[in-house]
Design an enzyme around this catalytic site. Sequence first.
Site, PDB file in Angstrom:
ATOM      1  N   GLU A   1      -4.485 100.971 -10.796  1.00 31.35           N
ATOM      2  CA  GLU A   1      -3.820 102.152 -11.202  1.00 31.35           C
ATOM      3  C   GLU A   1      -5.670 102.774 -11.760  1.00 31.35           C
ATOM      4  OE1 GLU A   1      -0.380 102.114 -12.471  1.00 31.35           O
ATOM      5  OE2 GLU A   1       0.636 101.032 -10.374  1.00 31.35           O
TER       6      GLU A   1
ATOM      7  N   ASN B   1      -6.991  98.241  -6.952  1.00 30.76           N
ATOM      8  CA  ASN B   1      -5.301  98.500  -6.547  1.00 30.76           C
ATOM      9  C   ASN B   1      -4.871  99.161  -7.044  1.00 30.76           C
ATOM     10  OD1 ASN B   1      -2.640  97.013  -5.110  1.00 30.76           O
ATOM     11  ND2 ASN B   1      -1.806  96.695  -7.139  1.00 30.76           N
TER      12      ASN B   1
ATOM     13  N   HIS C   1       4.097 102.966  -2.851  1.00 32.55           N
ATOM     14  CA  HIS C   1       5.382 102.667  -2.925  1.00 32.55           C
ATOM     15  C   HIS C   1       5.717 103.985  -2.928  1.00 32.55           C
ATOM     16  CE1 HIS C   1       5.594  99.314  -6.274  1.00 32.55           C
ATOM     17  NE2 HIS C   1       4.032 100.017  -6.906  1.00 32.55           N
TER      18      HIS C   1
ATOM     19  N   GLU D   1       2.633  96.512  -2.727  1.00 36.18           N
ATOM     20  CA  GLU D   1       3.662  96.500  -3.391  1.00 36.18           C
ATOM     21  C   GLU D   1       4.414  96.956  -2.469  1.00 36.18           C
ATOM     22  OE1 GLU D   1       2.659  97.904  -7.281  1.00 36.18           O
ATOM     23  OE2 GLU D   1       1.034  96.966  -7.609  1.00 36.18           O
TER      24      GLU D   1
ATOM     25  N   ASP E   1       7.398  98.513  -1.057  1.00 32.52           N
ATOM     26  CA  ASP E   1       8.810  99.060  -0.559  1.00 32.52           C
ATOM     27  C   ASP E   1       9.280 100.945  -0.906  1.00 32.52           C
ATOM     28  OD1 ASP E   1       8.024 100.726  -3.151  1.00 32.52           O
ATOM     29  OD2 ASP E   1       9.371  99.340  -5.194  1.00 32.52           O
TER      30      ASP E   1
HETATM   31  C1  XIL Z   1       6.409  96.356 -12.505  1.00 34.32           C
HETATM   32  C2  XIL Z   1       7.405  95.813 -12.554  1.00 34.32           C
HETATM   33  O1  XIL Z   1       8.305  95.795 -11.353  1.00 34.32           O
HETATM   34  C3  XIL Z   1       8.483  95.848 -13.355  1.00 34.32           C
HETATM   35  O2  XIL Z   1       9.560  94.944 -13.299  1.00 34.32           O
HETATM   36  C4  XIL Z   1       8.365  96.330 -14.387  1.00 34.32           C
HETATM   37  O3  XIL Z   1       8.813  96.580 -16.292  1.00 34.32           O
HETATM   38  C5  XIL Z   1       7.567  97.787 -14.512  1.00 34.32           C
HETATM   39  O4  XIL Z   1       6.140  97.195 -13.258  1.00 34.32           O
HETATM   40  N1  XIL Z   1       2.720  99.174 -10.315  1.00 34.32           N
HETATM   41  C6  XIL Z   1       1.677  98.038 -10.788  1.00 34.32           C
HETATM   42  C7  XIL Z   1       3.353  96.701 -10.984  1.00 34.32           C
HETATM   43  O5  XIL Z   1       0.957  97.752  -9.785  1.00 34.32           O
HETATM   44  O6  XIL Z   1       2.805  96.316 -11.561  1.00 34.32           O
HETATM   45  C8  XIL Z   1       4.365  98.335 -11.151  1.00 34.32           C
HETATM   46  O7  XIL Z   1       5.451  96.331 -10.944  1.00 34.32           O
HETATM   47  C9  XIL Z   1       5.038  98.462 -10.418  1.00 34.32           C
HETATM   48  C10 XIL Z   1       4.073 100.151 -10.258  1.00 34.32           C
END
Ligand code: XIL
Length: 299
Positions: free
Chosen positions: A127, A169, A206, A235, A237
């Site tokens: 990020e 990422n 996401h 990741e 969702d």
């Molecule tokens: C999130 C986790 O799912 C949570 O449990 C935590 O509180 C915060 O981080 N991008 C990422 C992940 O790269 O590491 C993040 O994970 C979600 C967004």
Amino acid sequence: ATTLGAAAAGTGRYFGAAISSGKLGDSAYTTIANREFTMVTPENEMKWDATEPSQGQFSFTAGDQVYNWAAQNGKQVRGHTLAWHGQQPGWAQGLGGSALRQAMINHINGVMAHYKGKLAYWDVVNEAFADDGSGGRRQSNLQATGNDWIEVAFRTARAADPNAKLCYNDYNIENWSAAKTQGVYNMVKDFTSRGVPIDCVGFQGHFNSGNPVPGNFQTTLQNFAALGVDVAITELDIAGASPTDYANVTKACLAVSRCVGITVWGVRDTDSWRSGDTPLLFDGNGSKKPAYTSVLDAL
Ligand code: XIL
């Protein structure tokens, strides 16, 4: 095939999930996770705050719990994540300049030495690009150490574990038209042209109403792959878990030969960091949702 992992394996890919150490005692959780997934990402356990809570004092208890569960069940692991503005320990948040730069290098070396030869992938940098439409870097304490911090992180990581595939990422880089996507693309192009060691780009995936699944996601994956890196959805969702959206993401990956796999960010909706969005493939009872069937059918 009757599981996500087996179906993905039939296409030469993995299907993974984010796994939490704190849930490994929940047999309903581990039964689904062990049955369905072939790749594991520790949800929080390999982040900076978890692995180096005091400077120079490393702690791998929780990370090892996730790693050992994965290894004992024949699964590969994506390390997540070494250099990120988020979830830094307080001591690192208070550093800057050359002290922070050296702390980042020491952190990468310390964590990667512990897992050397064991992890398939590492999210080396997470990020690092801004959401402001500029296509530029995110302002952060790491960015303030100098624009070369990302390539320093990748060169350090390559030397620390030459067998791990090294990934950049990020989120909201799925739409090819977005300035953020172009900023990351230009960085990866620059890295590959100059020989900065980078093997893969992770698209977090996401999705919600503000960041819907773009119709050009396959184009984005293809364009990055054409730079000579693997791509993955790391990741995934989707708020509401539309079966059509999940199928479209799956199809976008399958259409790109260098798309190596898909990871969903949790097992059941109740495990999700955004549980109110019910974004995952299993409901709180562990039952398969329509999106599950949609993904399995698309694989
Ligand atoms: C999130 C986790 O799912 C949570 O449990 C935590 O509180 C915060 O981080 N991008 C990422 C992940 O790269 O590491 C993040 O994970 C979600 C967004």
